[in-house]
Design a protein around this motif. Structure first.
Motif, PDB file in Angstrom:
ATOM      1  N   GLU A 352       0.843  -1.191   0.000  1.00  7.88           N
ATOM      2  CA  GLU A 352       0.000   0.000   0.000  1.00  7.88           C
ATOM      3  C   GLU A 352       0.882   1.245   0.000  1.00  7.88           C
ATOM      4  N   LYS A 353       0.279   2.379  -0.361  1.00 10.11           N
ATOM      5  CA  LYS A 353       0.980   3.652  -0.293  1.00 10.11           C
ATOM      6  C   LYS A 353       0.824   4.233   1.097  1.00 10.11           C
ATOM      7  N   ARG A 354       1.960   4.712   1.658  1.00  5.87           N
ATOM      8  CA  ARG A 354       1.927   5.252   3.020  1.00  5.87           C
ATOM      9  C   ARG A 354       2.853   6.466   3.103  1.00  5.87           C
ATOM     10  N   PRO A 355       2.528   7.450   3.955  1.00  4.62           N
ATOM     11  CA  PRO A 355       3.480   8.546   4.205  1.00  4.62           C
ATOM     12  C   PRO A 355       4.599   8.033   5.109  1.00  4.62           C
ATOM     13  N   ALA A 414       5.884   2.726   7.987  1.00  2.00           N
ATOM     14  CA  ALA A 414       5.357   1.510   7.372  1.00  2.00           C
ATOM     15  C   ALA A 414       5.907   0.291   8.111  1.00  2.00           C
ATOM     16  N   GLU A 461       5.176  10.309   0.373  1.00  2.15           N
ATOM     17  CA  GLU A 461       4.454   9.055   0.139  1.00  2.15           C
ATOM     18  C   GLU A 461       5.332   8.055  -0.584  1.00  2.15           C
ATOM     19  N   ALA A 462       5.240   6.789  -0.159  1.00  3.55           N
ATOM     20  CA  ALA A 462       6.009   5.718  -0.795  1.00  3.55           C
ATOM     21  C   ALA A 462       5.158   4.461  -0.816  1.00  3.55           C
ATOM     22  N   PHE A 463       5.501   3.559  -1.718  1.00  4.56           N
ATOM     23  CA  PHE A 463       4.826   2.262  -1.760  1.00  4.56           C
ATOM     24  C   PHE A 463       5.532   1.324  -0.783  1.00  4.56           C
ATOM     25  N   ILE A 477      10.227  -0.248   1.169  1.00  2.00           N
ATOM     26  CA  ILE A 477       9.491   0.871   0.590  1.00  2.00           C
ATOM     27  C   ILE A 477      10.236   1.340  -0.659  1.00  2.00           C
ATOM     28  N   GLY A 479       9.943   4.260  -4.242  1.00  2.53           N
ATOM     29  CA  GLY A 479       9.298   5.432  -4.803  1.00  2.53           C
ATOM     30  C   GLY A 479      10.216   6.642  -4.802  1.00  2.53           C
ATOM     31  N   THR A 481      10.143   9.340  -3.041  1.00  4.49           N
ATOM     32  CA  THR A 481      10.523   9.803  -1.701  1.00  4.49           C
ATOM     33  C   THR A 481      11.798   9.110  -1.237  1.00  4.49           C
TER      34      THR A 481
END
Length: 536
Positions: A352-355, A414, A461-463, A477, A479, A481
């Motif tokens: 999922e995507k999360r900050p 995450a 935000e990153a996956f 994670i 992405g 970021t």
């Protein structure tokens, strides 16, 4: 004045002794043993005196009731309805004289004073002596010759208790759930004359068949009648039907097609009165129907089986969480690892995507330094360095994502985040420099080389998810970021912490910083604003 209790269906009468309290409970050692899943091991205390009848609940799970009202302690008179859990009795005088019964209000389902036995009314059950079995033979070998009729009933009760004790010991030796279910089925065939034994366990709201055996020990694909199983499970009552095909309450095509003549279905009730599933046995032969003795025995057997199943499920869950936690603790802070291991929602399949707050650190000039050292010296130095750096991350609830050569990547957010993730990441970065200063002092004193690092921090935000191949997956994670944090680290100088504009805005309390000139970063179309954290 002497009293007795008469069951609401009129099949059982219990004389109550004057002058001495009597314990009602599911435990075989109780003065008044009642084998029923709604009865606690020590349920209530009764005291019949010449001045009245006293009742005291002993902290039972399902309560003690007088005329439908739950009590902790109280009095009852002849004609009152007394219920222990869902088992009801009428209090009468032992000489048969009873006061006029008071009006008893209609009870809601949670106040029901009777347990549904589901005995058919069109034909009385055929009472047959249970057939010899391995368990019974082993016990009978230790008993004296046939007893007089007056003591034969008591001896049979002792024999049943001894059999259940043997069952309890046997089930305690199972090494896993599958072996336990096999043992339960095996004991059921030893205790009762049955054609089929099945166990269904709850998985969410679904009753899932776990094992079904015929009398030859082979698998059977005959379905357990859902009308019977669901009634036993939902109402938490044991069911005996000695002519299931004609029993209108459970009339179903599966019962008629399978030619079921007699069936017992007992709910498997756990320690917190939660339903685990059902134990089901049946016969298709017309010449053998389960008796009430078989029924009572099966209820007690199901109670023992439920305890064994619950214990095995608990042990399995503890083992699974321990293994998961030991794996998580390699990368997550111990407190976070425990939280992840106990949460079924923490690591979602697919990710999922999360900050997240991302930290990269890298040793400056390590390549040139390692060329002057032996491999074992290099490995020892890195091990000491990484050990302290990882502890800094963990002390601030961070997650070690990976080692990259002489670099380290950590993240906050995450799979479980908190509002102060950026603050924790900055605190970890400061502590890393502080601990490195202490390491350098020790290394300098022993004549070993010193290390210096640069640190880059970013927020965005990153996956987050399990990334890799079928052979190897790792939680990480990815992405922009993450990539930006790595680029910022690469331009950080010795003992320097650089943070991005996004990271600074995510902080709850901004530290003293010095703004750097707009900086070009690889794969960024516009210069990036960076800030150097002022160290104390």
């Amino acid at each position: 004045m002497s009293y007795k209790l008469t069951s609401v269906d009129g099949t059982k009468t219990i004389e109550l002794r004057d002058g001495r309290p009597m314990i009602v409970g599911r435990a075989p050692t109780s003065d008044i043993p009642i084998i029923d899943p709604t009865i606690s091991r020590r349920h209530a205390e009764l005291h019949a005196t010449d001045k009245g009848f006293l009742i005291r609940d002993l902290g039972s799970s399902n309560g003690t009731f007088v005329n439908g009202s739950r009590i902790d302690s109280g009095r009852a008179t002849a004609g009152d309805l007394i219920s222990f859990g869902k088992v009801g009795f009428r209090l009468v005088l032992s000489d048969g004289v009873s006061a006029s019964a008071p009006h008893v209000p209609s009870l809601t389902p949670t106040q029901s004073s009777t347990i549904l036995k589901s005995l058919p009314s069109h034909e009385p059950p055929v009472r047959e002596a249970p057939p010899p079995t391995e368990v019974r033979r082993s016990i009978r070998a230790k008993t004296p010759p046939p007893l007089a009729p007056a003591t034969e009933s008591a001896e049979k009760s002792r024999e049943k208790l001894a059999t259940l004790l043997e069952v309890s010991k046997g089930l305690g030796k199972s090494v896993n759930l599958d072996a336990l279910l096999e043992n339960i089925v095996g004991f059921a065939y030893q205790i009762l004359e049955v054609d089929r034994v099945s166990i269904l366990l709850l998985d969410g709201d679904e009753l899932v068949p776990k094992i079904a055996r015929d009398k030859r020990g082979g698998d059977t694909d005959r379905a357990v009648p859902q009308s019977i199983a669901r009634t036993a499970l939902n109402d938490k009552v044991a069911i005996l039907s000695d002519n299931a095909g004609q029993d209108t309450r459970f009339g179903g095509q599966s019962i008629l097609m399978q030619q079921i003549r007699s069936a017992i279905c007992c709910p498997l009730i756990g320690s917190e009165d939660n339903a685990l599933g059902v134990l089901y046995i049946d016969n298709v032969k017309a010449n053998h129907r389960f008796s009430e003795d078989d029924f009572e025995f099966c209820i007690a057997f199901a109670g023992i089986a439920a305890v064994a199943i619950e214990n095995e499920q608990f042990a399995t869950r503890i083992h699974r969480e321990a293994v998961a936690r030991s794996n998580f603790e390699r990368f997550f802070a111990p407190k976070l690892a425990k939280q992840i291991a106990e949460s079924s929602e923490s690591l979602r399949p697919g990710g999922e995507k999360r900050p997240v707050a991302v930290l990269f650190s890298d040793i400056r000039g390590f390549t040139a330094l390692s060329e002057t050292m032996r491999p074992d010296e290099t490995a020892k130095l890195l091990t000491e360095y990484f050990t302290e750096m990882v502890e800094c991350v963990f002390r601030h609830d961070g997650t070690l994502d990976k080692f990259i050569g002489d670099g380290l990547m950590a993240q906050w957010g995450a799979p479980i985040g908190s509002p102060d993730d950026a603050d924790k990441a900055l605190d970890a970065a400061r502590e890393m420099l502080h601990e490195l200063d202490a390491l350098n002092a020790d290394w300098r004193a022993s004549g070993r080389p010193e290390l210096q690092i640069g640190i880059g921090l970013n927020y965005g935000e990153a996956f987050a998810g399990n990334i890799g191949s079928e052979r190897r997956l790792e939680y990480t994670i990815i992405g922009d970021t993450v990539n930006t944090a790595k680029r910022v680290c690469q331009i950080a100088g010795e003992r320097e912490i650089l943070i991005t504009e996004e990271f600074r805005h995510a902080l709850h309390s901004s530290p003293p910083v010095v703004m750097c000139d707009p900086t070009d970063l690889k794969n960024k179309s516009q210069p990036v604003n960076l800030y150097r954290v002022v160290l104390e």
